[in-house]
Design a protein around this motif. Structure first.
Motif, short mmCIF file in Angstrom:
data_model
loop_
_atom_site.label_atom_id
_atom_site.label_comp_id
_atom_site.label_asym_id
_atom_site.label_seq_id
_atom_site.Cartn_x
_atom_site.Cartn_y
_atom_site.Cartn_z
N GLU A 1 13.44 12.56 1.09
CA GLU A 1 13.98 12.37 2.44
C GLU A 1 13.28 13.24 3.46
O GLU A 1 13.10 12.83 4.61
N GLU A 2 12.84 14.42 3.06
CA GLU A 2 12.17 15.30 4.01
C GLU A 2 10.79 14.79 4.43
O GLU A 2 10.18 15.32 5.37
N ASN A 3 10.29 13.77 3.76
CA ASN A 3 9.00 13.19 4.13
C ASN A 3 9.13 12.06 5.15
O ASN A 3 8.15 11.44 5.54
N ALA A 4 10.36 11.80 5.56
CA ALA A 4 10.61 10.81 6.63
C ALA A 4 10.83 11.57 7.93
O ALA A 4 11.73 12.42 8.03
N HIS A 5 10.01 11.29 8.94
CA HIS A 5 10.03 12.02 10.20
C HIS A 5 10.38 11.05 11.34
O HIS A 5 9.66 10.08 11.58
N THR B 1 0.84 -1.21 0.00
CA THR B 1 0.00 0.00 0.00
C THR B 1 0.87 1.25 0.00
O THR B 1 0.56 2.24 -0.68
N PHE B 2 1.93 1.24 0.78
CA PHE B 2 2.89 2.34 0.85
C PHE B 2 3.41 2.67 -0.55
O PHE B 2 3.36 3.83 -1.01
N ILE B 3 3.87 1.65 -1.25
CA ILE B 3 4.41 1.84 -2.60
C ILE B 3 3.32 2.33 -3.56
O ILE B 3 3.55 3.26 -4.36
N ARG B 4 2.14 1.76 -3.45
CA ARG B 4 1.06 2.13 -4.37
C ARG B 4 0.61 3.57 -4.14
O ARG B 4 0.33 4.30 -5.09
N LEU B 5 0.54 4.01 -2.88
CA LEU B 5 0.17 5.40 -2.61
C LEU B 5 1.12 6.36 -3.28
O LEU B 5 0.70 7.37 -3.89
N HIS B 6 2.43 6.07 -3.19
CA HIS B 6 3.42 6.94 -3.84
C HIS B 6 3.28 6.88 -5.35
O HIS B 6 3.28 7.93 -6.03
N GLU B 7 3.15 5.69 -5.91
CA GLU B 7 3.06 5.55 -7.37
C GLU B 7 1.82 6.22 -7.93
O GLU B 7 1.82 6.67 -9.08
N GLN B 8 0.78 6.32 -7.14
CA GLN B 8 -0.46 6.94 -7.60
C GLN B 8 -0.51 8.44 -7.33
O GLN B 8 -1.55 9.07 -7.47
N GLY B 9 0.64 9.00 -6.94
CA GLY B 9 0.79 10.45 -6.90
C GLY B 9 0.41 11.13 -5.60
O GLY B 9 0.37 12.37 -5.53
N HIS B 10 0.21 10.38 -4.54
CA HIS B 10 -0.12 11.00 -3.26
C HIS B 10 1.16 11.49 -2.57
O HIS B 10 2.25 10.97 -2.80
N ASP B 11 1.01 12.50 -1.74
CA ASP B 11 2.13 13.06 -0.98
C ASP B 11 2.27 12.24 0.30
O ASP B 11 1.60 12.49 1.30
N VAL B 12 3.16 11.24 0.27
CA VAL B 12 3.26 10.27 1.35
C VAL B 12 4.36 10.66 2.33
O VAL B 12 5.50 10.91 1.93
N HIS B 13 4.01 10.70 3.60
CA HIS B 13 4.96 10.95 4.69
C HIS B 13 4.99 9.71 5.59
O HIS B 13 3.98 9.02 5.74
N VAL B 14 6.13 9.46 6.22
CA VAL B 14 6.25 8.38 7.18
C VAL B 14 6.76 8.95 8.50
O VAL B 14 7.76 9.68 8.51
#
Length: 641
Positions: free
Chosen positions: A474-478, A378-391
């Motif tokens: 990298e800035e989306n990793a918290h 799901t993590f990979i798919r969210l990114h591939e589908q253009g969402h702004d993903v943060h962790v």
């Protein structure tokens, strides 16, 4: 005598031991503590000693905390209390980190007014040739004080009570026992590695326990549900020692709702009398019946429902056909390849909203690898589908890095300096000192702050590499490093205001439209549950923020369990190639491969657990007659507004 059948209570008719169910472990623990306090006060009023049998482990911690609170805030005195502990590892020093002697002092005895000569814990240092005599004296001492008034127990996953493993004799007394391998695995989280878990223990026997005037057995969490049910509803057997408690005249199980889920009154409530047929319960009944009979939903018949206690549903729907169609379509609508919502026209039955088409998604990961292990597809798919993903990596995860792995990285760092002729600096000195510490580290010794920092850095680098692998910046990793985790021990601090404040700060910074977090309450060392409680507390604070009103929260399960099929509200399918892609992402976490500290009873590596769990979910959908996929990741929505 005329019997009014309407007055007969059938809800617990399958249970052979009285069961008291509470919403949470804390509330159940508080109830047990209140009963203990009531008994102590009654004995005080009568001028008598109160003899308690006590247990250790994670189960009674909240109970001890409540007793300490009652002592400090309500004046509960323990001066008339005599205690006998159930068990202790052997051999073990009383001040070892894993010693039950130390546990009892840290959680109870050091905080109350019980005299030192009034609490007794089996001695893990007794010479082996003297243990038999020592154990006889232990039992004799209990009898000298008039026997145990109230015995507190926990329960192992194999049904052991104390350290009375399957096969223990009902007449057994305090003795030296060999620990079952499943018990050693279950307790491995307390030790740096499996080889250091003791193989022996001193335990009060079943005969000693059964002499108690009253027994309260506590069990918390879904991972205890199956053994609770087996003990309460199954046939008595020495292969499940806790089931023998059915023969005790005054025994009660005190459990939380999670530990009660396998009891018939919850798993198949239609067998215990009238029930309210909510949509959730209807789905549970239909899916349970289909899986039980190994039939697709659309193949179930009126006869199938009638013969399995579900006639009420046929009466309500008119026929199995109508019921089957409705439930089949409802379960089919949980499947989506668009976890962020499918762009385009609104789909009223889709698990997620279509708008906004591109969402800010925040994945909370309790440890630095739970994101990829639990919802990597799901993590990979969210990114591939253009969402702004943060962790958001909630804890450092440093305790799950082995000393050997640290030495490997220190050797690399030192070798790197030597290869390029770099002058030694403060960092080199820290590495040298860390290496020296590990070489002489004792099993009961906790890591220095420097070692913990190195271990945390290792896991942080692996988490960053995972984010690069997925493709998020990298800035989306918290990295939150929540304070409750940073004790250097398996034992964590309770959730605190600072943990919640850090989470509130991050939520208000990102303003996510989607949140994913671990809803896994069966984590052996409790980190997932604390992390979830922190998020829930933070959401309660921010729920009036404008952005929060348009935010949906999805719960995933960790590496330990999966949602039951009837609970799933969103199922994200994966192809064989996507399963392999997720596996390679998990492999990035090299410190967690091959030999995993604190892994509980499951010997599989995390990638294997994840793949088996995801494949099993897909198989269940297939067995119900839905589409066949290689794997599925499952989610349940949490409504916080």
């Amino acid at each position: 005598m005329t019997i009014n059948h309407q007055e007969i209570e059938l809800i617990d008719s399958f249970e052979q031991i009285a069961v008291e169910i509470h919403p949470s472990a804390k509330e159940g623990s508080k109830a047990v503590a209140q009963e203990i306090a009531k008994l102590i006060r009654e004995k005080q009023a009568a001028g008598q000693k109160c003899v308690l049998g006590l247990a250790t482990g994670s189960t009674p911690k909240y109970m001890y905390a409540e007793l300490v609170r009652m002592h400090k805030e309500e004046g509960l005195s323990f001066k008339n209390v005599i205690t006998f502990n159930l068990d202790e590892y052997y051999p073990i020093e009383p001040d070892a980190l894993q010693s039950y002697n130390r546990f009892m002092k840290e959680h109870l005895f050091n905080h109350i007014d019980i005299p030192e000569d009034q609490y007794f814990i089996p001695d893990g240092t007794i010479p082996k040739d003297q243990i038999k005599k020592y154990c006889e004296q232990y039992d004799r001492k209990i009898e000298e004080f008039g026997g145990v008034d109230l015995q507190v127990l926990g329960i192992g996953n194999n049904g052991h009570i104390g350290f009375n493993e399957p096969g223990s004799n009902l007449n057994s007394h305090t003795r030296l026992v060999t620990l079952d391998n499943s018990t050693r695995l279950a307790n491995a989280y307390e030790f740096p590695n499996m080889s250091q878990v003791p193989r022996l223990a001193i335990t009060m026997g079943l005969g000693s326990i059964f002499k108690a005037k009253r027994i309260l057995l506590m069990a918390w969490g879904s991972h205890k549900a199956k053994i609770v049910c087996r003990s309460v509803e199954g046939q008595t057997s020495d292969q499940v020692p806790a089931s023998l408690l059915q023969q005790h005249p005054n025994c009660q199980f005190v459990i939380d709702e999670q530990a009660a889920t396998e009891l018939t009154r919850f798993k198949e409530p239609w067998l215990t009398g009238d029930c309210e047929w909510t949509p959730s319960l209807i789905r549970k009944a239909v899916t349970s019946l289909a899986l039980k009979l190994n039939k697709p939903i659309l193949m179930l018949t009126d006869k199938d429902y009638n013969e399995n206690g579900l006639n009420d549903l046929i009466v309500q729907y008119g026929s199995a056909y109508e019921l089957n169609i409705e439930e089949f379509n409802s379960i089919r609508d949980t499947i989506t390849g668009w976890p962020g919502g499918k762009p385009g026209p609104q789909l009223p039955n889709h698990p997620e909203r279509s708008e906004p088409a591109k969402k800010r998604a925040l994945i909370f990961s309790p440890h630095p690898d739970d994101d990829i292990i639990s919802m990597g597809g799901t993590f990979i798919r969210l990114h591939e589908q253009g969402h702004d993903v943060h962790v958001a990596y909630q804890t450092s995860g440093n305790i799950a890095v082995t000393d050997e792995f640290v030495l490997r990285f220190i050797d690399f760092a030192v070798g790197f300096e030597g290869m390029f002729d770099i002058d030694k600096s403060k960092s080199s000195q820290i590495l040298d000192e860390a290496k020296a510490f590990i070489r002489t580290k004792k099993p009961s010794q906790k890591d220095t702050p420097e070692i913990r920092a190195i271990k945390g850095l290792i896991r942080r680098c692996e988490a960053k590499a995972t984010c690069r692998y997925v493709g998020i910046p990298e800035e989306n990793a918290h990295f939150m490093n929540l304070p409750f985790y940073e004790t250097g021990l398996v034992e964590k601090k309770p959730m605190g205001p600072e943990d919640v404040a850090l989470t509130v700060e991050l939520l208000r910074k990102i303003k996510p439209q989607q949140i994913y977090c671990a809803g896994d309450l069966a984590d052996p060392h409790g980190t997932h549950k604390v992390c979830l409680d922190v998020i829930f507390a933070a959401l309660d604070i921010v729920k009036q923020d404008d952005w929060a009103k348009d935010c949906w929260v999805w719960l995933y399960k960790g590496a330990w369990q999966e949602w039951d099929i009837h609970e799933i509200e969103m199922a994200v399918p994966m192809s064989p190639d996507q399963v392999l892609q997720k596996r390679l992402g998990i492999f990035i976490h090299q410190s967690q491969k091959d030999v995993v500290p604190f892994q509980g009873t499951d010997l599989r590596e995390f990638w294997q657990r994840a793949e088996d769990r995801n494949a099993n979910t897909a198989d269940l959908y297939d067995r119900l007659g839905l589409q066949k996929y290689a794997a599925m990741e499952a989610f349940v929505r949490y409504h916080f507004m």
